[in-house]
Scaffold this motif. Structure first.
Motif, short mmCIF file in Angstrom:
data_model
loop_
_atom_site.label_atom_id
_atom_site.label_comp_id
_atom_site.label_asym_id
_atom_site.label_seq_id
_atom_site.Cartn_x
_atom_site.Cartn_y
_atom_site.Cartn_z
N UNK A 115 59.53 70.11 63.42
CA UNK A 115 58.59 70.54 62.38
C UNK A 115 59.00 71.88 61.78
N UNK A 116 59.52 72.77 62.59
CA UNK A 116 59.99 74.04 62.07
C UNK A 116 61.16 73.83 61.11
N UNK A 117 62.07 72.98 61.48
CA UNK A 117 63.19 72.67 60.59
C UNK A 117 62.68 72.11 59.27
N UNK A 118 61.69 71.20 59.35
CA UNK A 118 61.13 70.62 58.13
C UNK A 118 60.48 71.68 57.25
N UNK A 119 59.71 72.59 57.88
CA UNK A 119 59.02 73.63 57.11
C UNK A 119 60.02 74.52 56.37
N UNK A 120 61.09 74.91 57.03
CA UNK A 120 62.11 75.74 56.39
C UNK A 120 62.73 75.00 55.21
N UNK A 121 63.05 73.74 55.38
CA UNK A 121 63.63 72.96 54.29
C UNK A 121 62.64 72.78 53.14
N UNK A 122 61.36 72.58 53.48
CA UNK A 122 60.34 72.43 52.45
C UNK A 122 60.19 73.72 51.65
N UNK A 123 60.17 74.86 52.33
CA UNK A 123 59.99 76.14 51.65
C UNK A 123 61.19 76.48 50.76
N UNK A 124 62.35 75.95 51.10
CA UNK A 124 63.55 76.22 50.31
C UNK A 124 63.76 75.21 49.19
#
Length: 209
Positions: free
Chosen positions: A61-70
């Protein structure tokens, strides 16, 4: 823009995510369920595998959040990082499935992650009764889900309601799923679309009812 779909197991999150992504042209993001290396073991022996599974989900989920924010795209996400902590992790701790040491390690990691995470622009919560959830779980027939205890689903449901009402500080839209069949009834899906349009593109800010 970041939209998150929240809800208990069997609430219809993945279905609504796919439908909204198709309707608005948003990019869908789904949980790693089918390829989760811990999930089947977890449902066989929750006490043994809780910490492993929760850390795996937090990492994903952390990986997803970073990708979403970018990303420059509007992304709709099937379950957020917050639910993994305030619903599933807290439930496992309350049921005695994690030691104090594992819980403290996990929460320290989560708190560090929160330094770089922003709330979604909107969280859509699919609120369901336990009988509705059980019926959906039985209908879709995933082997590892059939081993879940009713108490486990009930506990998750209570924690979801508490999370949305008392702990989550971002914008929320609550949809009572028992009353709707948005997958098969176009009018029910249209009702959800109308609420989203008003909330995201209209004159009013999202409010918890």
């Amino acid at each position: 823009m970041h939209i998150a779909i929240a809800g208990n197991i069997g609430s219809g999150k993945s279905t609504l995510t796919r439908m909204l992504a198709r309707h608005y042209g948003w990019e869908p993001r789904f949980e790693a369920v089918e390829h989760n290396p811990y999930l089947e073991d977890y449902y066989k022996d929750i006490h043994r595998w809780s910490f492993n599974m929760e850390v795996y989900f937090l990492k994903e989920r952390f990986r997803d959040v970073i990708e979403i924010q970018q990303s420059s795209n509007t992304i709709i996400q099937d379950r957020s990082i917050y639910e993994g902590v305030y619903v599933f992790m807290e439930n496992n701790k309350a049921m005695g499935n994690l030691s104090d040491r594992d819980y403290e390690t996990y929460m320290e990691l989560f708190e560090q992650i929160m330094d770089v995470v922003k709330f979604p622009d909107l969280m859509i919560y699919l609120r369901c009764s336990v009988p509705h959830l059980v019926g959906n779980i039985q209908k879709r027939g995933r082997d590892y889900e059939q081993q879940m205890q009713l108490e486990y689903i009930e506990n998750l449901n209570r924690r979801y309601d508490d999370f949305i009402t008392n702990k989550y500080k971002g914008p929320v839209m609550i949809i009572d799923k028992d009353e709707l069949d948005f997958e098969h009834e176009p009018k029910d899906f249209a009702q959800i679309i109308d609420r989203i349009d008003q909330t995201l593109f209209g004159l009013f800010s999202p409010l918890k009812p």
